[in-house]
Enzyme design. Structure first.
Site, PDB file in Angstrom:
ATOM      1  N   HIS A  67       9.087   6.783   8.305  1.00  0.00           N
ATOM      2  CA  HIS A  67       9.718   6.864   6.980  1.00  0.00           C
ATOM      3  C   HIS A  67      11.193   7.168   7.223  1.00  0.00           C
ATOM      4  O   HIS A  67      11.567   7.745   8.246  1.00  0.00           O
ATOM      5  CB  HIS A  67       9.019   7.916   6.124  1.00  0.00           C
ATOM      6  N   ARG A  77       0.840  -1.214   0.000  1.00  0.00           N
ATOM      7  CA  ARG A  77       0.000   0.000   0.000  1.00  0.00           C
ATOM      8  C   ARG A  77       0.873   1.261   0.000  1.00  0.00           C
ATOM      9  O   ARG A  77       0.946   1.987  -0.977  1.00  0.00           O
ATOM     10  CB  ARG A  77      -0.947  -0.041   1.216  1.00  0.00           C
ATOM     11  N   ASP A  78       1.585   1.503   1.080  1.00  0.00           N
ATOM     12  CA  ASP A  78       2.376   2.734   1.187  1.00  0.00           C
ATOM     13  C   ASP A  78       3.486   2.724   0.137  1.00  0.00           C
ATOM     14  O   ASP A  78       3.834   3.762  -0.441  1.00  0.00           O
ATOM     15  CB  ASP A  78       2.984   2.830   2.596  1.00  0.00           C
ATOM     16  N   CYS A 133       4.720   9.134   0.217  1.00  0.00           N
ATOM     17  CA  CYS A 133       3.322   9.565   0.155  1.00  0.00           C
ATOM     18  C   CYS A 133       3.192  10.546  -0.999  1.00  0.00           C
ATOM     19  O   CYS A 133       3.920  11.533  -1.055  1.00  0.00           O
ATOM     20  CB  CYS A 133       2.878  10.221   1.457  1.00  0.00           C
TER      21      CYS A 133
END
Ligand code: HMG
Ligand code: MG
Length: 321
Positions: free
Chosen positions: A223, A29-30, A254
């Site tokens: 992150h 996902r990320d 992101c």
């Protein structure tokens, strides 16, 4: 002290750390939400399957967000059914009731809403103020809980924001409390742009505990922009946090926060935890092989130091798909 195995660190436990850590894997996902070219749905499904084969038990699969906002994950309706049979938890992101409807229609049992500690990111990521976003999540959480679905509440920009700079701890605590009071089962504290350092992590966790947030409800999501993700994780472990987000091979970022790079690499995390004698249930060798396989599809080597060290030269992006 256990004898070292080939390709694994020697296990030397340190005092005061959790006995077991649950890794919340976010690579599919990320990681993939940030790829310039959309990865074919068959490759994503195979990625999730391979991740499940490594012993990871929580694999965030995709997001049911507006397809124009994150085109890379517009195939959620095709991906989720392709992996739903796996014997692992498959959380998905849902920003609103429309997203929840889509996720529930496919049988999702874990969803995540995603708030922001700052106004600038709330606007950029959700087209809402912080309060409007919380109001948007309220019916999502209520309906999910009513359907006995587990709800995670992400909170982005917990340490710094590319538009607003340093984020006051009190601001973060306030939104965390709102998410928990709304009914979220767990929170994930996001360092979206990777600016946290261990003392800051410690200060935030202490403030959250003072505000009555139980440690079992907390996960951390670092992150690795400035190479601090592992140190920050260690700081969180020392406070008893035992849920850690990471992305295989260090994929990620992101799309609505320019300075966000990949997440803490799952391999780097597993290496450290293994060295600390902390159980994760993950087989490091097959995880590295999975990231090498994914790197070949993406056409570039993994940024994870552990993947590079264990995969050996020539095993990365130039490998056959
Ligand atoms: P908006 O433009 O304000 O949407 O976007 P709206 O509510 O005004 O609705 C407009 C149209 O979109 C409507 O259609 C809705 O039905 C449709 P129309 O009536 O005009 O035909 N729509 C949807 N369609 C499909 N699925 C949906 C959906 N919602 C509305 N779910 C919205 C608001 C929240 C939808 C948008 O801003 C959005 O999708 N944002 C998602 C951004 C995102 O996914 N960012 C990345 C994840 S967060 C992250 O990575 C950080 C994290 O990793 C932690 C960290 O590192 O800090 C989690
Ligand atoms: Mg993230």
């Amino acid at each position: 002290m256990n004898a070292p195995e080939l390709g694994l660190p020697m296990a030397v436990p340190a005092e005061g750390l959790p006995a077991r850590v649950r890794i919340h894997e976010v690579g599919a996902r990320d990681g993939l939400q940030n790829e310039k070219a959309t990865v074919p749905v068959e490759v994503k499904a195979e990625f999730v399957r391979r991740l499940a084969g490594t012993g990871l038990t929580t694999i965030e699969a995709t997001s049911f967000v507006h397809p124009k906002w994150v085109p890379q994950l517009a195939d959620a309706e095709r991906l989720f059914p392709a992996v739903a049979d796996l014997p692992v938890e498959l959380p998905v992101l849902v920003p609103n009731e429309r997203g929840l409807d889509r996720a529930l229609a496919l049988g999702a049992r874990r969803v995540a809403v995603f708030a922001s500690a700052t106004e600038s990111f709330a606007k950029a990521n959700l087209n809402r103020t912080v309060d409007e976003a919380l109001a948007m999540f309220e019916p999502v959480v209520a309906r999910a809980k009513g359907a006995d679905v587990h709800v995670r509440g992400y909170l982005s920009m917990c340490f710094g924001d590319p538009w607003e700079g340093a984020v006051p701890v009190e601001q973060v605590v306030k939104v965390c409390r709102a998410l928990l009071d709304m009914g979220c089962d767990e929170l994930s504290l996001g360092d979206t742009i990777g600016v946290a350092t261990p003392g800051h992590v410690s200060a935030l966790l202490t403030s959250l505990f003072d505000a009555g947030v139980p440690v079992d409800a907390l996960g951390v999501h670092f992150h690795d922009t400035y190479g601090q993700a592992l140190s920050n994780t260690y700081a969180a472990l020392r406070h008893g946090v035992s849920t850690v987000d990471a992305s295989a091979g260090g994929l990620g970022g992101c799309p609505y926060a320019k300075s966000a790079t990949g997440n803490l690499a799952t391999e780097d995390l597993v290496w450290m935890l293994r060295g600390l004698g902390i159980d994760t249930g993950v087989d490091l060798g097959s995880l590295v092989a999975t990231s090498v396989w994914m790197a070949a599809h993406l056409g570039r080597p993994s940024p994870s130091r552990t993947v590079r060290a264990l995969a050996g030269p020539g095993d990365d992006s130039d490998q056959e798909k």
